[in-house]
Design a protein around this motif. Structure first.
Motif, PDB file in Angstrom:
ATOM      1  N   ALA A  31       0.682  -1.252  -0.119  1.00  0.00           N
ATOM      2  CA  ALA A  31      -0.129  -0.021  -0.221  1.00  0.00           C
ATOM      3  C   ALA A  31       0.764   1.206   0.063  1.00  0.00           C
ATOM      4  N   ARG A  33       0.294   4.072   1.554  1.00  0.00           N
ATOM      5  CA  ARG A  33      -0.214   4.652   2.794  1.00  0.00           C
ATOM      6  C   ARG A  33       0.559   4.349   3.806  1.00  0.00           C
ATOM      7  N   TRP A  35      -1.083   4.450   7.288  1.00  0.00           N
ATOM      8  CA  TRP A  35      -1.763   3.778   8.158  1.00  0.00           C
ATOM      9  C   TRP A  35      -1.487   2.026   8.208  1.00  0.00           C
ATOM     10  N   PRO A  36      -1.318   1.370   7.155  1.00  0.00           N
ATOM     11  CA  PRO A  36      -0.890  -0.064   7.406  1.00  0.00           C
ATOM     12  C   PRO A  36       0.131  -0.288   8.184  1.00  0.00           C
ATOM     13  N   ALA A  39      -0.585   0.054  11.492  1.00  0.00           N
ATOM     14  CA  ALA A  39      -1.426  -1.051  12.152  1.00  0.00           C
ATOM     15  C   ALA A  39      -0.685  -2.593  12.203  1.00  0.00           C
ATOM     16  N   ALA A  78      -5.114   3.147  14.510  1.00  0.00           N
ATOM     17  CA  ALA A  78      -4.632   3.383  13.102  1.00  0.00           C
ATOM     18  C   ALA A  78      -5.637   2.986  11.963  1.00  0.00           C
ATOM     19  N   LEU A  79      -6.243   1.996  12.201  1.00  0.00           N
ATOM     20  CA  LEU A  79      -7.441   1.510  11.213  1.00  0.00           C
ATOM     21  C   LEU A  79      -8.449   2.620  11.124  1.00  0.00           C
ATOM     22  N   GLY A  82      -7.108   5.323   8.797  1.00  0.00           N
ATOM     23  CA  GLY A  82      -7.145   4.798   7.701  1.00  0.00           C
ATOM     24  C   GLY A  82      -8.357   4.702   6.864  1.00  0.00           C
ATOM     25  N   ARG A  85      -9.213   8.548   6.185  1.00  0.00           N
ATOM     26  CA  ARG A  85      -8.629   8.806   5.114  1.00  0.00           C
ATOM     27  C   ARG A  85      -8.745   8.387   3.815  1.00  0.00           C
ATOM     28  N   THR A  86      -9.490   7.165   3.792  1.00  0.00           N
ATOM     29  CA  THR A  86      -9.759   6.575   2.611  1.00  0.00           C
ATOM     30  C   THR A  86     -11.278   7.287   2.030  1.00  0.00           C
ATOM     31  N   ALA A  92      -5.398  11.990   2.012  1.00  0.00           N
ATOM     32  CA  ALA A  92      -4.365  10.881   1.791  1.00  0.00           C
ATOM     33  C   ALA A  92      -3.176  11.171   1.156  1.00  0.00           C
TER      34      ALA A  92
END
Length: 92
Positions: A31, A33, A35-36, A39, A78-79, A82, A85-86, A92
């Protein structure tokens, strides 16, 4: 192991947490991003808590659950970031 045994590791929960760690690591690698990565980091701490308790079952149960819940709240945060922001691609 009895259903309410508080001294042994819950192996089915450990298997689920390791599976989730593998999935989040996959997301973190591919990804674009941040945030993953957060997480996956918190999930790694959750799995490390499992491993620590498996190696040292004499550790206090409250410490195990306190650490587990602390890392879980960080991962949920964190999720949530995410997901937020999605829904807002301009951030993002």
């Amino acid at each position: 192991m009895a259903p309410n045994d508080q001294t042994n590791l819950s192996w089915p929960l450990f298997a689920i947490d390791v599976s989730l760690l593998i999935y989040l690591l996959y997301l973190a690698v591919f990804a674009k991003r941040l945030w993953p990565v957060a997480a996956a980091g918190f999930q790694l701490l959750i799995v490390a808590t499992h491993v620590t308790f498996a190696m040292r079952p004499e550790l206090e149960q409250w410490g195990y659950f306190s650490a587990y819940y602390l890392w879980s709240w960080g991962q949920l945060a964190a999720l949530a970031v995410g997901a937020w922001r999605t829904r807002r691609p301009d951030l993002a």
